[in-house]
Write an enzyme that holds these catalytic residues in place. Sequence first.
Site, mmCIF file in Angstrom:
data_model
loop_
_atom_site.group_PDB
_atom_site.id
_atom_site.type_symbol
_atom_site.label_atom_id
_atom_site.label_comp_id
_atom_site.label_asym_id
_atom_site.label_seq_id
_atom_site.Cartn_x
_atom_site.Cartn_y
_atom_site.Cartn_z
ATOM 1 N N LYS A 10 13.129 -9.213 -31.053
ATOM 2 C CA LYS A 10 13.576 -8.009 -31.768
ATOM 3 C C LYS A 10 14.810 -7.415 -31.095
ATOM 4 O O LYS A 10 15.046 -7.612 -29.891
ATOM 5 C CB LYS A 10 12.471 -6.951 -31.819
ATOM 6 C CG LYS A 10 12.010 -6.400 -30.452
ATOM 7 C CD LYS A 10 12.725 -5.154 -29.975
ATOM 8 C CE LYS A 10 12.510 -4.895 -28.502
ATOM 9 N NZ LYS A 10 12.902 -3.802 -27.808
ATOM 10 N N ASP A 137 5.453 -2.742 -28.482
ATOM 11 C CA ASP A 137 6.277 -3.525 -29.412
ATOM 12 C C ASP A 137 5.461 -4.544 -30.212
ATOM 13 O O ASP A 137 5.994 -5.172 -31.127
ATOM 14 C CB ASP A 137 7.375 -4.287 -28.643
ATOM 15 C CG ASP A 137 8.522 -3.369 -28.234
ATOM 16 O OD1 ASP A 137 8.649 -2.270 -28.812
ATOM 17 O OD2 ASP A 137 9.283 -3.759 -27.339
#
Length: 292
Positions: A10, A137
Site C-alpha cells: 500500500k 494496516d
Amino acid sequence: MKLTLRANAKLNLMLDILSALPNGYHDLFMVMQSVSLHDLVTLEQNDSGAITVTCSDPAVPQGEGNLAHKAARVFFEETGLPFTGLSIAIEKHIPQAAGLAGGSADAAAVLVGLNRLCGAHLSDRDLIRLGSMLGSDVPFCALGGLMLAQHTGTVLSYLPPLPLGKLVIVTPDCTVSTGAAYKAFDTAERVRHLDKAGMFRSIMEADLDGVFRRIDNVFEQFIDVPERVVIKGVLRRHCAECACMSGSGPSVFGIFESEDDAEEAARALRRNFKSVFVCDCADRGVEIVDHQ
Ligand code: ATP
C-alpha cells in the site's frame, strides 16, 4: 488444497494524525491505495496439526514471529472452524519495515485465502474485525483499492478508483521504527495538519490535479530520512506529478502521467538506490492467482 495469492503493498496518498488516543493508539486520517508491488503467499492445508511459515527473505521472521502465522491462528480461533494443519510460504518482494505494509499484506492474504480455502464466507466487516486484531494496516490490506481509513485504521470507506498513472517507489536503505515515529508526533511542539476536506473533495470530483497537490504525509514533519530530498529531487526532475513518503517511511513514491518518465526516473534512481519499483495502482489488496 493449495492457494496462491498476491499480497499487494500500500501507499498512503494522505496520512494525517488527528490526535493521540488514551490507549496509546492514534486517531488517523489516511487515504490508502493498493499497488501492484506484491508478495506471493501460498497456503496449503495438511495433516501436521501445526502452522508453519517460511519466507524467501531470511531477514523476515519465520514461524511464529511472522504476522502471517498470527493471522492463521486468529482465523481458526475466531471462526472455530476445524484445523488440521497449514503451511504458509511467502515469496517476499515488498521491502520490510518500509512504510509499505509488507507484513500486513501477508497477514491479509492469509485471512482472505483461508476464508476461500475453508469456505468460511466471512464478510468484509468480519475481515476488518479479524484484521484489526493483527495490526492497523491489515483491515485495509484485506479489502484494498482506494480507501479512506480512519480512527486507528479500522473504519474503512471505499473511494471511487482514480486513474492516477504510473508509480515509482524507492526504499532507501534505512529503517524507521513506527513506534518512534508516533512518539515524535506526540512530543512535537507544532503540527501542520493536512487539507483533508480538500483531498476528499478532489477524490470525489475526480480532480486529479487537486489530489496531486494535496498528497502529503504528516510524518514528513517529524521523521528525518536524509535520502528523501535527493529522491524527491530526482522524481520531480523527471516530471512526477507529486512526490511523498509512505507510512512512517522511509519509502518515497512519485506518481507519473507518462510511463516513459516513470521508467527514466527509475533508471536514474537505480544508480544510487537498490530498491526501486515501477508499478501500478491495484483495485484490491489481495488477489487470488492460483487455486489447486
Ligand atoms: P506498516 O506500513 O504497516 O507500518 P511496514 O511496511 O513499515 O508496515 P512491515 O514490512 O510490515 O513494515 O514490517 C514490520 C516488522 O514486522 C518487520 O520488522 C518484521 O520483523 C515484522 N514482520 C512480521 N511478519 C512479517 C512479514 N510477513 N513481512 C514483513 N515483516 C514482517
